[in-house]
Design a protein around this motif. Structure first.
Motif, PDB file in Angstrom:
ATOM      1  N   GLN A   1      -5.704  -8.965   5.884  1.00 17.61           N
ATOM      2  CA  GLN A   1      -6.802  -8.582   4.996  1.00 17.61           C
ATOM      3  C   GLN A   1      -7.394  -9.816   4.324  1.00 17.61           C
ATOM      4  N   GLY A   2      -8.703  -9.986   4.469  1.00 18.64           N
ATOM      5  CA  GLY A   2      -9.390 -11.114   3.855  1.00 18.64           C
ATOM      6  C   GLY A   2      -9.412 -12.377   4.686  1.00 18.64           C
ATOM      7  N   ALA A   3      -8.719 -12.406   5.806  1.00 18.71           N
ATOM      8  CA  ALA A   3      -8.673 -13.606   6.640  1.00 18.71           C
ATOM      9  C   ALA A   3      -9.987 -13.784   7.385  1.00 18.71           C
ATOM     10  N   ALA A   4     -10.443 -15.006   7.494  1.00 18.92           N
ATOM     11  CA  ALA A   4     -11.669 -15.295   8.223  1.00 18.92           C
ATOM     12  C   ALA A   4     -11.532 -14.879   9.684  1.00 18.92           C
ATOM     13  N   GLY A   5     -12.488 -14.121  10.163  1.00 18.64           N
ATOM     14  CA  GLY A   5     -12.486 -13.700  11.550  1.00 18.64           C
ATOM     15  C   GLY A   5     -11.659 -12.475  11.850  1.00 18.64           C
ATOM     16  N   ALA A   6     -10.974 -11.924  10.870  1.00 17.96           N
ATOM     17  CA  ALA A   6     -10.071 -10.807  11.140  1.00 17.96           C
ATOM     18  C   ALA A   6     -10.821  -9.563  11.605  1.00 17.96           C
ATOM     19  N   GLU A   7     -11.945  -9.276  10.961  1.00 17.87           N
ATOM     20  CA  GLU A   7     -12.683  -8.065  11.337  1.00 17.87           C
ATOM     21  C   GLU A   7     -13.262  -8.177  12.739  1.00 17.87           C
ATOM     22  N   ASP A   8     -13.863  -9.291  13.065  1.00 11.32           N
ATOM     23  CA  ASP A   8     -14.400  -9.476  14.415  1.00 11.32           C
ATOM     24  C   ASP A   8     -13.288  -9.411  15.457  1.00 11.32           C
ATOM     25  N   THR A   9     -12.141 -10.002  15.128  1.00 15.92           N
ATOM     26  CA  THR A   9     -10.993  -9.963  16.044  1.00 15.92           C
ATOM     27  C   THR A   9     -10.536  -8.532  16.278  1.00 15.92           C
ATOM     28  N   PHE A  10     -10.445  -7.755  15.220  1.00 14.34           N
ATOM     29  CA  PHE A  10      -9.985  -6.370  15.327  1.00 14.34           C
ATOM     30  C   PHE A  10     -10.945  -5.551  16.186  1.00 14.34           C
ATOM     31  N   ARG A  11     -12.232  -5.679  15.914  1.00  9.15           N
ATOM     32  CA  ARG A  11     -13.216  -4.891  16.657  1.00  9.15           C
ATOM     33  C   ARG A  11     -13.220  -5.265  18.140  1.00  9.15           C
TER      34      ARG A  11
ATOM     35  N   VAL B   1      -7.320   5.994  21.805  1.00  9.92           N
ATOM     36  CA  VAL B   1      -6.896   4.869  20.979  1.00  9.92           C
ATOM     37  C   VAL B   1      -7.050   5.280  19.523  1.00  9.92           C
ATOM     38  N   LEU B   2      -5.995   5.087  18.743  1.00 12.07           N
ATOM     39  CA  LEU B   2      -5.980   5.478  17.344  1.00 12.07           C
ATOM     40  C   LEU B   2      -5.928   4.259  16.438  1.00 12.07           C
ATOM     41  N   ILE B   3      -6.607   4.351  15.281  1.00  8.35           N
ATOM     42  CA  ILE B   3      -6.432   3.370  14.209  1.00  8.35           C
ATOM     43  C   ILE B   3      -6.075   4.126  12.941  1.00  8.35           C
ATOM     44  N   GLU B   4      -5.273   3.490  12.087  1.00  7.00           N
ATOM     45  CA  GLU B   4      -4.728   4.187  10.922  1.00  7.00           C
ATOM     46  C   GLU B   4      -4.816   3.317   9.671  1.00  7.00           C
ATOM     47  N   PRO B   5      -5.528   3.782   8.649  1.00  6.52           N
ATOM     48  CA  PRO B   5      -5.474   3.078   7.364  1.00  6.52           C
ATOM     49  C   PRO B   5      -4.099   3.234   6.717  1.00  6.52           C
ATOM     50  N   LEU B   6      -3.525   2.131   6.273  1.00  5.07           N
ATOM     51  CA  LEU B   6      -2.252   2.150   5.538  1.00  5.07           C
ATOM     52  C   LEU B   6      -2.514   1.811   4.088  1.00  5.07           C
ATOM     53  N   ASN B   7      -1.829   2.515   3.199  1.00  3.36           N
ATOM     54  CA  ASN B   7      -2.109   2.312   1.782  1.00  3.36           C
ATOM     55  C   ASN B   7      -1.539   0.984   1.284  1.00  3.36           C
ATOM     56  N   PRO B   8      -2.220   0.362   0.313  1.00  4.09           N
ATOM     57  CA  PRO B   8      -1.800  -0.963  -0.156  1.00  4.09           C
ATOM     58  C   PRO B   8      -0.532  -0.964  -0.989  1.00  4.09           C
ATOM     59  N   HIS B   9      -0.060   0.212  -1.398  1.00  2.00           N
ATOM     60  CA  HIS B   9       1.218   0.271  -2.118  1.00  2.00           C
ATOM     61  C   HIS B   9       2.376  -0.030  -1.163  1.00  2.00           C
ATOM     62  N   ASP B  10       2.309   0.544   0.034  1.00  2.00           N
ATOM     63  CA  ASP B  10       3.368   0.360   1.028  1.00  2.00           C
ATOM     64  C   ASP B  10       3.117  -0.844   1.920  1.00  2.00           C
ATOM     65  N   ALA B  11       1.846  -1.158   2.170  1.00  5.02           N
ATOM     66  CA  ALA B  11       1.514  -2.212   3.130  1.00  5.02           C
ATOM     67  C   ALA B  11       0.456  -3.146   2.550  1.00  5.02           C
ATOM     68  N   PRO B  12       0.795  -3.881   1.474  1.00  2.00           N
ATOM     69  CA  PRO B  12      -0.192  -4.792   0.886  1.00  2.00           C
ATOM     70  C   PRO B  12      -0.637  -5.857   1.879  1.00  2.00           C
ATOM     71  N   GLY B  13      -1.955  -6.041   1.982  1.00  2.50           N
ATOM     72  CA  GLY B  13      -2.490  -7.032   2.893  1.00  2.50           C
ATOM     73  C   GLY B  13      -2.780  -6.525   4.287  1.00  2.50           C
ATOM     74  N   TYR B  14      -2.463  -5.249   4.556  1.00  2.00           N
ATOM     75  CA  TYR B  14      -2.780  -4.696   5.872  1.00  2.00           C
ATOM     76  C   TYR B  14      -4.293  -4.655   6.033  1.00  2.00           C
ATOM     77  N   HIS B  15      -4.769  -5.041   7.206  1.00  2.00           N
ATOM     78  CA  HIS B  15      -6.216  -5.216   7.382  1.00  2.00           C
ATOM     79  C   HIS B  15      -6.997  -3.922   7.164  1.00  2.00           C
ATOM     80  N   LEU B  16      -6.457  -2.801   7.606  1.00  2.00           N
ATOM     81  CA  LEU B  16      -7.161  -1.519   7.524  1.00  2.00           C
ATOM     82  C   LEU B  16      -6.544  -0.690   6.407  1.00  2.00           C
ATOM     83  N   ALA B  17      -7.273  -0.535   5.288  1.00  2.00           N
ATOM     84  CA  ALA B  17      -6.673   0.060   4.104  1.00  2.00           C
ATOM     85  C   ALA B  17      -7.540   1.134   3.456  1.00  2.00           C
ATOM     86  N   SER B  18      -8.542   1.656   4.175  1.00  2.00           N
ATOM     87  CA  SER B  18      -9.357   2.737   3.611  1.00  2.00           C
ATOM     88  C   SER B  18     -10.037   3.508   4.730  1.00  2.00           C
TER      89      SER B  18
END
Length: 238
Positions: A92-102, A119-136
């Motif tokens: 989360q917040g890393a340069a290029g992370a979103e383009d890489t993911f897509r 293909v599935l993607i899953e938002p993980l909550n920041p309480h359990d997974a702080p810094g996970y790229h997909l969080a909402s």
């Protein structure tokens, strides 16, 4: 338990199918023969000892991410699974992370589509997974729209959505069209689903979801079988 034995135990307990996080140490033929359909599995998480938990949105790990995607697709086909959850990772917040993911998701969808896989993607909550790229949910929806593949869907985990957005039912209503699978667990401790702040006996029928519901929780007493008292009542809701 060894994975095939765990699947057999789930069948005896009254489940109709299973999901597997990382089944790769088990030959896929053994999983396919264990007695229950396989809904989904995750892409390999990467180097857990180094803190990795998914690679698809991690710049600099594209080759490893795509190797993991190929491994997951091949395993899913051999095991008869219907979907692959592509894990984003801690970027989360890393340069290029979103383009890489897509880009990795587009690659995964194109690889999975000829095999009939979702293909599935899953938002993980920041309480359990702080810094996970997909969080909402909003982030997930924007990714699904941008990638533009018909087989890219949302893994709707009621536990994570409750921790992120609060109202699980309202959030489901606005994402229904892109949901590919639904999971649940008690909130806020991720234990059995029959206690906690979310009343699943009311919520699950209200969702009007006609696919499987995955019970992805951590048994409070540490004994899965001893904590299955909720299962009969929940099955009766169907």
């Amino acid at each position: 338990m060894p994975l095939p034995d765990a699947v057999a135990a789930a069948r005896r307990a009254g489940f109709d199918a299973v999901e597997c996080h990382f089944p790769y140490d088990t030959p896929p033929a053994d999983l396919a023969a264990a007695g229950l359909p396989v809904i989904s599995l995750n892409t390999p998480p990467g180097d857990r000892a180094a803190g990795e938990f998914g690679l698809a949105a991690v710049p600099g790990r594209i080759a490893a991410a795509r190797a993991g995607i190929a491994q997951a697709v091949d395993y899913a086909v051999a095991a008869g699974a219907g979907a692959v959850h592509v894990m984003a990772g801690y970027s989360q917040g890393a340069a290029g992370a979103e383009d890489t993911f897509r880009a990795n998701l587009a690659h995964a969808c194109d690889l999975a589509a000829p095999q009939g896989l979702t293909v599935l993607i899953e938002p993980l909550n920041p309480h359990d997974a702080p810094g996970y790229h997909l969080a909402s949910l909003d982030h997930a929806l924007s990714i699904i729209a941008a990638v533009g593949r018909a087989n890219l869907r949302l893994m709707y985990d009621c536990y994570h959505i409750a921790r992120i957005h609060g109202d699980v039912g309202a959030a489901f209503a606005r994402t229904r069209d892109v949901v590919g699978h639904v999971q649940f667990a008690g909130v806020p401790d991720r234990g059995e689903p029959d206690t906690g702040t979310v009343d699943y006996r009311t919520l699950l029928p209200a969702l009007r979801w006609h696919g499987p519901f995955g019970a992805e929780y951590r048994p409070r007493g540490g004994d899965t079988l001893a904590g299955l008292g909720w299962l009969g009542a929940f099955r009766a809701l169907a």
